[in-house]
Design a protein around this motif. Structure first.
Motif, PDB file in Angstrom:
ATOM      1  N   ALA A  79       0.774  -1.280   0.058  1.00 25.45           N
ATOM      2  CA  ALA A  79      -0.028  -0.161  -0.064  1.00 25.45           C
ATOM      3  C   ALA A  79       1.103   1.214  -0.083  1.00 25.45           C
ATOM      4  CB  ALA A  79      -0.760  -0.165   1.324  1.00 25.45           C
ATOM      5  N   ASP A  80       2.275   1.266   0.955  1.00 23.12           N
ATOM      6  CA  ASP A  80       2.862   2.443   0.862  1.00 23.12           C
ATOM      7  C   ASP A  80       3.468   2.646  -0.454  1.00 23.12           C
ATOM      8  OD1 ASP A  80       2.120   2.924   3.662  1.00 23.12           O
ATOM      9  OD2 ASP A  80       4.016   1.928   4.352  1.00 23.12           O
ATOM     10  N   VAL A  81       4.009   1.733  -1.272  1.00 17.22           N
ATOM     11  CA  VAL A  81       4.708   1.910  -2.354  1.00 17.22           C
ATOM     12  C   VAL A  81       3.739   2.422  -3.581  1.00 17.22           C
ATOM     13  CG1 VAL A  81       5.784   0.374  -4.422  1.00 17.22           C
ATOM     14  CG2 VAL A  81       6.471   0.033  -1.946  1.00 17.22           C
ATOM     15  N   VAL A  82       2.552   1.830  -3.652  1.00 20.76           N
ATOM     16  CA  VAL A  82       1.622   2.252  -4.616  1.00 20.76           C
ATOM     17  C   VAL A  82       0.543   3.289  -4.283  1.00 20.76           C
ATOM     18  CG1 VAL A  82       2.000  -0.085  -5.833  1.00 20.76           C
ATOM     19  CG2 VAL A  82      -0.147   0.292  -4.426  1.00 20.76           C
ATOM     20  N   GLY A  83       0.561   3.692  -3.103  1.00 19.49           N
ATOM     21  CA  GLY A  83      -0.334   4.872  -2.698  1.00 19.49           C
ATOM     22  C   GLY A  83      -1.534   4.316  -2.204  1.00 19.49           C
ATOM     23  N   GLY A  84      -1.712   3.337  -1.537  1.00 18.98           N
ATOM     24  CA  GLY A  84      -2.897   2.624  -1.056  1.00 18.98           C
ATOM     25  C   GLY A  84      -3.811   3.542  -0.085  1.00 18.98           C
ATOM     26  N   THR A  85      -3.412   4.423   0.106  1.00 20.01           N
ATOM     27  CA  THR A  85      -4.255   5.335   1.166  1.00 20.01           C
ATOM     28  C   THR A  85      -4.610   6.674   0.526  1.00 20.01           C
ATOM     29  OG1 THR A  85      -2.456   6.360   1.956  1.00 20.01           O
ATOM     30  CG2 THR A  85      -3.199   4.465   3.443  1.00 20.01           C
ATOM     31  N   GLY A  86      -5.699   7.216   0.929  1.00 26.86           N
ATOM     32  CA  GLY A  86      -6.216   8.439   0.176  1.00 26.86           C
ATOM     33  C   GLY A  86      -7.182   8.372  -0.643  1.00 26.86           C
ATOM     34  N   ARG A  87      -7.764   9.132  -1.439  1.00 25.14           N
ATOM     35  CA  ARG A  87      -8.949   9.148  -2.214  1.00 25.14           C
ATOM     36  C   ARG A  87      -8.743   8.055  -3.385  1.00 25.14           C
ATOM     37  NH1 ARG A  87     -11.181  15.004  -3.907  1.00 25.14           N
ATOM     38  NH2 ARG A  87     -12.834  13.512  -4.519  1.00 25.14           N
ATOM     39  N   ARG A  88      -7.436   8.190  -3.909  1.00 24.54           N
ATOM     40  CA  ARG A  88      -7.365   7.453  -4.999  1.00 24.54           C
ATOM     41  C   ARG A  88      -6.408   6.143  -4.645  1.00 24.54           C
ATOM     42  NH1 ARG A  88      -8.000   8.884 -10.096  1.00 24.54           N
ATOM     43  NH2 ARG A  88      -6.466   7.787 -10.802  1.00 24.54           N
ATOM     44  N   ARG A  89      -7.325   5.548  -4.130  1.00 24.48           N
ATOM     45  CA  ARG A  89      -6.581   4.088  -3.391  1.00 24.48           C
ATOM     46  C   ARG A  89      -6.091   3.239  -4.411  1.00 24.48           C
ATOM     47  NH1 ARG A  89      -7.666   3.327   1.876  1.00 24.48           N
ATOM     48  NH2 ARG A  89      -9.451   4.761   2.572  1.00 24.48           N
ATOM     49  N   ALA A  90      -4.980   2.157  -4.361  1.00 26.95           N
ATOM     50  CA  ALA A  90      -4.798   1.107  -5.145  1.00 26.95           C
ATOM     51  C   ALA A  90      -5.812   0.095  -5.351  1.00 26.95           C
ATOM     52  CB  ALA A  90      -3.303   0.652  -4.630  1.00 26.95           C
ATOM     53  N   ARG A  91      -5.921  -0.383  -6.490  1.00 27.95           N
ATOM     54  CA  ARG A  91      -6.639  -1.758  -6.794  1.00 27.95           C
ATOM     55  C   ARG A  91      -5.689  -2.740  -7.133  1.00 27.95           C
ATOM     56  NH1 ARG A  91      -8.010   0.951 -11.836  1.00 27.95           N
ATOM     57  NH2 ARG A  91      -9.444   2.042 -10.720  1.00 27.95           N
ATOM     58  N   LEU A  92      -6.209  -3.973  -6.441  1.00 27.55           N
ATOM     59  CA  LEU A  92      -5.522  -5.209  -6.769  1.00 27.55           C
ATOM     60  C   LEU A  92      -6.265  -6.247  -7.623  1.00 27.55           C
ATOM     61  CD1 LEU A  92      -4.982  -4.218  -3.154  1.00 27.55           C
ATOM     62  CD2 LEU A  92      -3.184  -5.998  -3.723  1.00 27.55           C
ATOM     63  N   VAL A  93      -5.606  -6.636  -8.588  1.00 31.21           N
ATOM     64  CA  VAL A  93      -6.312  -7.813  -9.291  1.00 31.21           C
ATOM     65  C   VAL A  93      -5.550  -8.856  -9.057  1.00 31.21           C
ATOM     66  CG1 VAL A  93      -7.186  -8.422 -11.564  1.00 31.21           C
ATOM     67  CG2 VAL A  93      -7.045  -5.846 -10.974  1.00 31.21           C
ATOM     68  N   LEU A  94      -5.843 -10.047  -8.604  1.00 31.09           N
ATOM     69  CA  LEU A  94      -5.171 -11.169  -7.992  1.00 31.09           C
ATOM     70  C   LEU A  94      -5.485 -12.424  -9.094  1.00 31.09           C
ATOM     71  CD1 LEU A  94      -5.463 -10.770  -4.287  1.00 31.09           C
ATOM     72  CD2 LEU A  94      -3.730  -9.860  -5.827  1.00 31.09           C
ATOM     73  N   ASP A  95      -5.109 -12.400 -10.075  1.00 26.67           N
ATOM     74  CA  ASP A  95      -5.436 -13.592 -11.143  1.00 26.67           C
ATOM     75  C   ASP A  95      -5.102 -15.088 -10.601  1.00 26.67           C
ATOM     76  OD1 ASP A  95      -5.532 -11.704 -13.805  1.00 26.67           O
ATOM     77  OD2 ASP A  95      -3.997 -10.966 -12.505  1.00 26.67           O
ATOM     78  N   ASN A  96      -5.877 -15.687 -10.845  1.00 28.60           N
ATOM     79  CA  ASN A  96      -5.666 -17.445 -10.637  1.00 28.60           C
ATOM     80  C   ASN A  96      -5.201 -17.572  -9.247  1.00 28.60           C
ATOM     81  OD1 ASN A  96      -6.756 -17.563 -13.433  1.00 28.60           O
ATOM     82  ND2 ASN A  96      -4.675 -17.254 -14.266  1.00 28.60           N
ATOM     83  N   VAL A  97      -6.159 -17.375  -8.373  1.00 22.95           N
ATOM     84  CA  VAL A  97      -5.556 -17.327  -6.946  1.00 22.95           C
ATOM     85  C   VAL A  97      -6.416 -18.669  -6.534  1.00 22.95           C
ATOM     86  CG1 VAL A  97      -4.487 -15.133  -6.605  1.00 22.95           C
ATOM     87  CG2 VAL A  97      -6.835 -15.690  -5.730  1.00 22.95           C
ATOM     88  N   GLU A  98      -6.136 -19.322  -5.545  1.00 28.85           N
ATOM     89  CA  GLU A  98      -6.848 -20.714  -5.120  1.00 28.85           C
ATOM     90  C   GLU A  98      -8.265 -19.822  -4.396  1.00 28.85           C
ATOM     91  OE1 GLU A  98      -7.101 -24.155  -1.736  1.00 28.85           O
ATOM     92  OE2 GLU A  98      -5.409 -23.048  -2.042  1.00 28.85           O
ATOM     93  N   ARG A  99      -9.163 -20.234  -5.022  1.00 27.96           N
ATOM     94  CA  ARG A  99     -10.419 -19.786  -4.352  1.00 27.96           C
ATOM     95  C   ARG A  99     -10.910 -20.157  -3.191  1.00 27.96           C
ATOM     96  NH1 ARG A  99     -16.309 -20.974  -7.417  1.00 27.96           N
ATOM     97  NH2 ARG A  99     -17.522 -19.091  -6.917  1.00 27.96           N
ATOM     98  N   GLY A 100     -11.285 -18.974  -2.207  1.00 28.36           N
ATOM     99  CA  GLY A 100     -11.550 -18.897  -0.828  1.00 28.36           C
ATOM    100  C   GLY A 100     -10.252 -19.006  -0.076  1.00 28.36           C
ATOM    101  N   ALA A 101      -8.964 -18.889  -0.607  1.00 27.87           N
ATOM    102  CA  ALA A 101      -7.970 -19.158   0.339  1.00 27.87           C
ATOM    103  C   ALA A 101      -7.730 -18.065   1.345  1.00 27.87           C
ATOM    104  CB  ALA A 101      -6.763 -18.911  -0.502  1.00 27.87           C
TER     105      ALA A 101
END
Length: 381
Positions: free
Chosen positions: A107-129
């Motif tokens: 979050a710190d690296v990509v600007g995960g706080t504030g009005r324009r939060r980061a979004r994560l797209v986690l491709d092909n992860v174990e469902r319900g992990a």
């Protein structure tokens, strides 16, 4: 346990520990070699966010690693468009601690706080992990979590099995078909199974593989390996994998001519099938079936514990598999982020697609696209 997480300026500096963790789970898509090849061929407009987690009391002890990249505010696993299964790398029993401590660093690296939060797209992860919830809860600020795509990774458990055990577990029709095709090839041709193991010949072998893969899919919608960049990526990765002893590039040759090819790897006791191809002119002889069966026999002889058929629920994979790992692509974003709106809309459309008229589906798709956010579709190998 007290842990310390940090973003690495030079990910290559931890390549040995990184590789060891990836080998321990048998996942090529999490190796520094996959990361390096992807960054070389696909990562030009993205930045690496590789987070290392260490024991705070013993800094030499690496507990985990998350190999992310980001473009602007969007964070994904490196290699997301060509990889089939992703997860954090963590020492056994410490996944929650690793993920929890890494979330704030990302979050710190990509600007995960504030009005324009980061979004994560986690491709092909174990469902319900469980780690998905831990990561979302540890992120600074609330994230909405939505599944966009779901699929399976078919697998065959090999531990302790012999080749005869495997055949006995298949249907009578399978045994008959494989046996007849294999014997016919031996009777009518000089049948050779050749594994590529010569670095000087690898580029030519990969070109042969691509030709056979393209031939297989020429009448089925086109090959996923047709582009110059994807071929350059896989040739690069194959060279790195061969150097590590991982590559399993097989050819079925009849009278000295390759008519089928298998492209995969053996890493940490897990033998994986990634892509295959064959010459349609020899289709009635089922060279693809015979070669795939050969690689399972090879996996058993090499002591592999699991044979992964990787992403997709195609019927031919299910003929070999005895279990399916459910996977999903998960979007994590702020509740007001357009990515969340589209993820919810896309997920909802898929769940009701068979129950609403086509015109309604079309108008709904237009509405969710108005958010202007591109979400993942099929793999772009």
């Amino acid at each position: 346990m007290a842990v310390r997480a940090e973003a690495l300026e030079d990910p290559a500096s931890v390549a040995a520990a990184w590789r060891s963790m990836a080998e321990s789970v048998g996942n090529a898509f999490l190796t520094p070699e996959w990361f390096g090849a992807w960054r070389e061929h696909y990562g030009g407009d993205s930045d690496a966010v590789v987070v290392r987690v260490r024991d705070a009391d013993d800094p030499a002890r690496v507990l985990g690693l998350l190999p992310f990249t980001h473009r602007g505010r969007e964070v994904r696993f490196a290699g997301h468009n060509v990889g089939d299964l992703f997860a954090p790398l963590a020492a056994p029993g410490l996944e929650d601690e690793v993920v929890r401590s890494a979330a704030g660093v990302v979050a710190d690296v990509v600007g995960g706080t504030g009005r324009r939060r980061a979004r994560l797209v986690l491709d092909n992860v174990e469902r319900g992990a469980p780690w998905l919830r831990v990561f979302a809860d540890a992120w600074p600020g609330r994230l909405a979590t939505t599944e966009v795509l779901t699929s399976v990774v078919p697998r065959l458990r090999l531990g302790g099995r012999s080749w005869e055990d495997f055949l006995a577990s298949r249907s009578r029709n399978f045994r008959s078909q494989w046996g007849r095709r294999h014997r016919a090839m031996e009777r009518e041709h000089d049948l050779v199974f050749r594994r590529a193991d010569d670095p000087a010949r690898l580029r030519a072998d990969m070109a042969t593989f691509f030709a056979l893969h393209t031939a297989r899919w020429s009448t089925r919608g086109g090959s996923s390996s047709a582009g110059a960049r994807v071929r350059a990526f896989h040739t690069d990765w194959a060279g790195r994998a061969l150097e590590r002893g991982w590559l399993r590039l097989w050819f079925l040759e009849l009278d000295g001519v390759p008519v089928a090819a298998f492209y995969g790897w053996l890493i940490g006791g897990r033998y994986s099938y990634y892509l295959a191809g064959f010459d349609p002119a020899h289709g009635p002889k089922s060279p693809g079936l015979v070669l795939l069966a050969h690689t399972i026999r090879d996996a058993i002889e090499e002591g592999a514990q699991v044979y992964d058929l990787l992403l997709g629920d195609e019927p031919y994979k299910q003929r070999f598999a005895d279990q399916n790992l459910p996977v999903a692509t998960v979007v994590m974003a702020g509740t007001l982020d357009p990515a969340t709106w589209r993820a919810v809309g896309t997920s909802g459309l898929r769940s009701v697609a068979g129950h609403v008229p086509g015109g309604v589906r079309s108008r709904a798709r237009t509405a969710v696209r108005a958010a202007g956010v591109t979400l993942p579709g099929a793999r772009r190998r």
